[in-house]
Design a protein around this motif. Sequence first.
Motif: not given
Length: 258
Positions: A156-165, A125-127, A92-98, A79-88
């Motif tokens: 092609s765009t998921i609109g995922a958001e990061d939430i940090t706890i 977390v991102a969903l 990236v994965f969703g755009a490639r699948v689309a 999907a993307a480098p593991l250093e990027t955020s879950p939403a990112a």
Amino acid sequence: MTPRTTQIEFSGWFRGTLVDTPTLRADAFCEPLDGFCGDFIGLYRPAPSVIIGAIADACGHGAKAAALLQTASDAGGQAAPLETSPAAQLEVFGARVAAAGGADDGKFITAMVFRLDVRSGLLTVALAGHPPPVLIRHGSIVTESWPTGLPIGIDSTIGAEDITIQLAPGDALGAYTDGVADARPAGGMPLGFDSASAMLARAARSADPVASALSSLGAGQPIGWQADDTTAIFIRLRGLDFEPETPRGLAWTPPRRS
């Protein structure tokens, strides 16, 4: 992936412990409905102090769901480098699948990606259309707002958001696919999402969360309990390597000084 990255991935029958360290324990189960599996769990450790997890569920079950999951995996690649955020990573994965034609025949995949820093206890977390996780603290479910984007394969765009706890030692997290909510313990009515969350919270507090959850669902009983592939993962934070770090924007109470 960097050479030091360790990874555990499965899409098929599994019951057991994925990680067991002084600071963290991860347990999971995956019960395919009919031998094929449209559910996926991945756990990655790019550094000793970082855990990245993913859980996904292809629409439907059986051979078609398994093929859909494999098609998306082939199209998306990493999907993307593991250093990027879950939403990112989800975007990236969703755009490639689309770009590769989207999900087959209008079907889709829901997913959740999380990143846990075991040094600080920060969980992000991102969903993507996936059921929200269950956060357990002091034996009770902690209510959080879990924004969710579109499932993978819809656009092609998921609109995922990061939430940090901020997690603390003793906290636990349960993530699952909707097959858990669709399960019919003792052949009765479907469990539903609220009861599924309560069951996962009880299981997360037990010595063996996998055995506890499967017993509650009815696995092993002669009456059919499954309506879909059924998967869950439990993360329990045992301790922190360092004092928790407090990023800006998160509530924090100064410790009492004696």
